[in-house]
Motif scaffolding. Structure first.
Motif, PDB file in Angstrom:
ATOM      1  N   THR A  35      20.619   2.916  58.895  1.00 37.52           N
ATOM      2  CA  THR A  35      19.221   2.980  58.585  1.00 37.52           C
ATOM      3  C   THR A  35      19.042   3.508  57.287  1.00 37.52           C
ATOM      4  OG1 THR A  35      19.370   4.360  60.453  1.00 37.52           O
ATOM      5  CG2 THR A  35      17.131   4.542  59.937  1.00 37.52           C
ATOM      6  N   GLN A 360      11.357   4.247  64.387  1.00 42.89           N
ATOM      7  CA  GLN A 360      12.070   4.023  65.842  1.00 42.89           C
ATOM      8  C   GLN A 360      11.761   5.077  67.272  1.00 42.89           C
ATOM      9  OE1 GLN A 360      16.505   5.431  64.143  1.00 42.89           O
ATOM     10  NE2 GLN A 360      16.451   3.553  63.049  1.00 42.89           N
ATOM     11  N   TRP A 363       9.310   4.001  68.702  1.00 41.54           N
ATOM     12  CA  TRP A 363      10.721   2.371  70.341  1.00 41.54           C
ATOM     13  C   TRP A 363      11.552   3.101  70.889  1.00 41.54           C
ATOM     14  CZ3 TRP A 363       9.786  -1.880  70.993  1.00 41.54           C
ATOM     15  CH2 TRP A 363      10.416  -2.612  71.531  1.00 41.54           C
TER      16      TRP A 363
END
Lengths: 371, 307
Positions: A35, A360, A363
């Motif tokens: 990431t 993230q 999500w």
């Protein structure tokens, strides 16, 4: 409240399940590292795209970034030299944050460390061998940084006053003190035009190993950084410090002496920044003049929070930011891009990383998964 | 030394310099107090001030109008502060890391834009931000009643803030600074509240940046703010977390600064320059805890600090 109780420290030790988890953290580490890498790449690509959109040559920028950071053995050496202080200040910031404190004063500690190293190296007798000079410089630099940091943490422990403000103020005090000293008692004889100190003797200069490729300073920085991080991650002492950082009340109830852990960790944090100052004097600047120490401490904060979930990558991110810094002059010279863009390139990745992490989380909440 | 300093303190030039140099710090300090009372540790202040100083000068260079410059400075102060709120709270970077990112980022962005838009440098020449009304008299009257309007806006801002903190919304704002749990219990969306506070502080910091670049310096470079934003943060502590106290502390910094310029006797000025920072540390060591600051300053909203 913050003093902790007088119980013996029998409480917090790493239980077996934690040891087992530590051993199987590879996947987590790789995911977090990936990431970070995507954030870095995205940020740099975005900036290059932006520069291309306003009329600069993208290929020229990429070529300049390459040439200035890894394109020649000189470029590699410059990159690694730029990275030395950043790796150390980032470790300093990370260590303080592990105990729940912000060390915004790495810049001041670095400057005091550099001053101490310079002063003591200059005051040693002429016949001192190079090894002795370097050893004295490194040790006094680290002690100088530690003492400077202790002022801030002492105010925090004894008065409860924010270490954020005090470390910021100590930065200005260090800067002003040095500005004053290099124009007064420490001013070199021959420095007629611009105030600066005497140069350190050539014996005290840190060598560059591997045929002019790898400065000794970066090895010292990386070893010190990894040593501190591994110790905090893998020892009972480190676990207690992290417990203090996570939940002070809980740590206190478990018998951890919070004041001791703060004093020690903040002093070591200052020592790391002071070591950075010593290495900058011994391996990069050789004397102190105006502008000798740019805001490496602030860049250290960027790096520390870039690698917050994967502290072992601190040296990697420090070196990457050092590479960008080394490419600055080439970017300006070859691609005629104002070199201030390098500062943006060094800061945007961490914002991008936190943006990716936020996405993230968003999500994960959308699909209803619990992390 | 005593005779020289006595003479310095008596000159109208000196007091003029105190007001001129203290003005931007005072405006920044009002912004910092407002943030502190809402629990926001305004570390990004230095960056917001730099950005608004840049755009204030840019506005004057582009249009020739000081008014447009100030307006542009205010607008950029608000924009930078909203950005700051987004990265500290929505992106969960926390006040300290997000603030410092704004500080470093603003140096880079303004440095880049300076070379890009003004390759010859951005300077406003003789068109300084000055008084807009005729002089009411000479001497010390002139000094205190004939300054540029932003000085008097500082006083208005302080009065408005004292009034605001006593109103209902002001109480909620203070709750956000004193106890996040209580404020949440009031059913307030703290992110929106702190965002509004940052926007209001953005107006003030925009004025501070404009006052700095248009009334004090006149030419832009990326070192223009030179720690004044962080000094304003310190003024909040020295001023006991009150708007009046912070502004008084800010003008005291201005006085030290002016002394340094007016009476640089044998390098004494550089030592005087150090004094305020040392004073802050001494104040923290001896007076912290007697004047209680907002309990939640620097504590990020739940789940909003970096992890």
């Amino acid at each position: 409240m913050e003093r902790g109780s007088a119980q013996p420290e029998t409480g917090l030790r790493r239980p077996d399940w934690l040891r087992a988890r530590e051993a199987s953290e590879g996947g987590e580490f790789a995911r977090a590292g990936l990431t970070q890498l995507s954030a870095f790449a995205l940020a740099i690509l975005l900036l290059i795209g932006f520069l291309a959109a306003i009329g600069y040559s993208a290929s020229g920028i990429i070529a300049a970034l390459w040439d200035g950071s890894v394109g020649s053995s000189l470029a590699i050496e410059r990159s690694l030299i730029e990275a030395m202080p950043i790796v150390l200040t980032a470790t300093a910031v990370w260590l303080a944050y592990a105990g729940g404190l912000y060390n915004i004063g790495a810049d001041g500690q670095l400057q005091i460390g550099g001053l101490a190293a310079l002063f003591f190296v200059l005051s040693l007798p002429d016949f001192t061998p190079g090894f002795g000079l370097i050893l004295v410089g490194v040790v006094t630099g680290a002690i100088g940084g530690a003492l400077w940091a202790l002022i801030a943490v002492a105010i925090r422990i004894f008065r409860g006053a924010s270490e954020i403000i005090s470390t910021l103020m100590l930065n200005f005090v260090a800067f002003g003190l040095i500005t004053r000293l290099i124009d007064g008692p420490l001013r070199a004889e021959g420095a007629d035009f611009s105030p600066r100190t005497e140069r350190i003797p050539s014996d005290a200069i840190l060598p560059v190993l591997a045929g002019g490729l790898i400065p000794l300073g970066i090895l010292v920085a990386v070893v010190a950084s990894l040593g501190v991080i591994l110790f905090i991650q893998r020892s009972n002492v480190g676990l207690r410090l992290r417990a203090v950082g996570r939940n002070r009340d809980a740590a206190s109830h478990a018998g951890v002496r919070i004041d001791r852990y703060w004093l020690t960790s903040f002093a070591v944090s200052g020592a790391l920044a002071g070591l950075a100052g010593a290495i900058v004097i011994l391996g990069l600047r050789f004397f102190i003049g105006p502008g000798w120490a740019p805001a490496w401490g602030f860049l250290g904060i960027v790096v520390a929070f870039m690698a917050l979930r994967t502290p072992l990558l601190i040296p990697v991110w420090g070196i990457l930011l050092g590479m960008l810094g080394a490419a600055g002059p080439v970017l300006k010279g070859d691609a005629s891009v104002p070199d201030a863009i390098v500062t943006v390139m060094q800061t945007l990745p961490v914002v991008m990383l936190f943006l990716l992490l936020a996405l993230q989380r968003y999500w994960a909440s959308k699909v209803g998964a619990y992390r | 030394m005593s005779t020289i300093s006595t003479v310095v303190f008596l000159t109208t030039d000196y007091w003029e310099a105190v007001l001129r140099l203290g003005g931007p710090i005072a405006l920044a300090a009002t912004a910092a107090v407002l943030c502190a009372r809402a629990g926001v540790l305004y570390v990004g202040i230095e960056g917001a001030m730099l950005a608004s100083a840049f755009f204030a000068i840019a506005g004057v260079v582009w249009t020739g109008s000081i008014f447009v410059g100030v307006l542009l400075g205010v607008a950029s102060g608000v924009v930078v502060n909203l950005l700051l709120g987004m990265i500290t709270m929505n992106l969960r970077m926390g006040d300290v890391v997000g603030g410092l990112v704004i500080v470093i980022g603003a140096t880079g962005v303004t440095g880049f834009l300076l070379r890009e838009w003004f390759p010859e440098g951005a300077s406003i020449g003789a068109e300084r931000l000055g008084p807009v009304w005729p002089s009411p008299g000479g001497g010390i009257v002139e000094v205190f009643l004939h300054q540029h309007p932003l000085i008097y806006i500082t006083i208005l801002a302080v009065a408005a803030m004292i009034f605001f903190l006593r109103t209902g919304p002001g109480l909620v704002t203070r709750a956000s600074g004193e106890s996040i749990r209580v404020a949440e219990g009031l059913g307030v969306n703290l992110i929106w509240l702190r965002m509004l506070v940052l926007a209001a502080a953005g107006v003030l910091i925009g004025l501070a940046g404009a006052a700095l670049s248009l009334a004090v310096i006149g030419t832009f470079n990326t070192n223009i703010v030179d720690g004044r934003g962080f000094i304003a943060l310190a003024c909040v502590i020295l001023g006991g977390w009150t708007p009046i106290g912070a502004v008084i502390a800010a003008f005291a910094f201005g006085a030290a600064n002016a002394f340094q310029f007016q009476a640089d006797i044998g390098g004494l000025g550089e030592w005087v320059r150090l004094l305020p920072y040392v004073l802050v540390l001494v104040a923290m060591l001896f007076f912290w805890g007697r004047v209680e600051g907002p309990a939640e300053v620097g504590r990020d909203l739940p789940g909003r600090s970096p992890e």
